[in-house]
Write an enzyme that holds these catalytic residues in place. Sequence first.
Site, PDB file in Angstrom:
ATOM      1  N   GLU A 119       0.729  -1.586  -0.074  1.00  0.00           N
ATOM      2  CA  GLU A 119      -0.387   0.004  -0.144  1.00  0.00           C
ATOM      3  C   GLU A 119       0.638   1.289   0.237  1.00  0.00           C
ATOM      4  O   GLU A 119       1.567   2.038   1.182  1.00  0.00           O
ATOM      5  CB  GLU A 119      -0.984   0.251   1.167  1.00  0.00           C
ATOM      6  N   GLU A 153      -5.314   4.814   8.190  1.00  0.00           N
ATOM      7  CA  GLU A 153      -4.461   3.788   7.176  1.00  0.00           C
ATOM      8  C   GLU A 153      -4.527   2.036   6.797  1.00  0.00           C
ATOM      9  O   GLU A 153      -5.501   1.548   5.879  1.00  0.00           O
ATOM     10  CB  GLU A 153      -3.333   4.189   6.399  1.00  0.00           C
ATOM     11  N   GLU A 194     -10.572  -2.748   1.942  1.00  0.00           N
ATOM     12  CA  GLU A 194     -10.344  -2.009   0.655  1.00  0.00           C
ATOM     13  C   GLU A 194     -10.369  -3.521  -0.342  1.00  0.00           C
ATOM     14  O   GLU A 194      -9.917  -4.325  -1.428  1.00  0.00           O
ATOM     15  CB  GLU A 194      -9.140  -1.594  -0.499  1.00  0.00           C
TER      16      GLU A 194
END
Length: 126
Positions: A30, A71, A78
């Site tokens: 990420e 995050e 996701e």
Amino acid sequence: MMITKTTGLKRFYYATRYSIKGIKAAYVSEPAFRYEIWAAVVLLPGAFWLAESGLQLGLLISSLLLVLIFELLNTAIEAVVDRTGTEFNTLAGFAKDLGSAAVFFALMITLLLWGGVAWDNLLVAA
């Protein structure tokens, strides 16, 4: 069928290993998490310089950690959404947008805290 879970120090050991594994995976996969890690690394010494009390230091460092937490949660959302399929789905997009919005608010909290501490310690004290 009863599942037996480990407890005590053994559980703490395994939980810590899983957490480190997750942090490493997020860092590798990420880009946003990498940027936020490096921003935290750069800002951390600034927190020690800017803070005039233990409470201020705790708030500044906590705000950096808050961004990383959100995050990680956004990345988890996701991953789960992407796991279910690659075709467009309105609810999947909605979930991803909400996760992104949560990160945005965590960043705003960080800016407000750092700005407020800077205001108090650099401008008001001058």
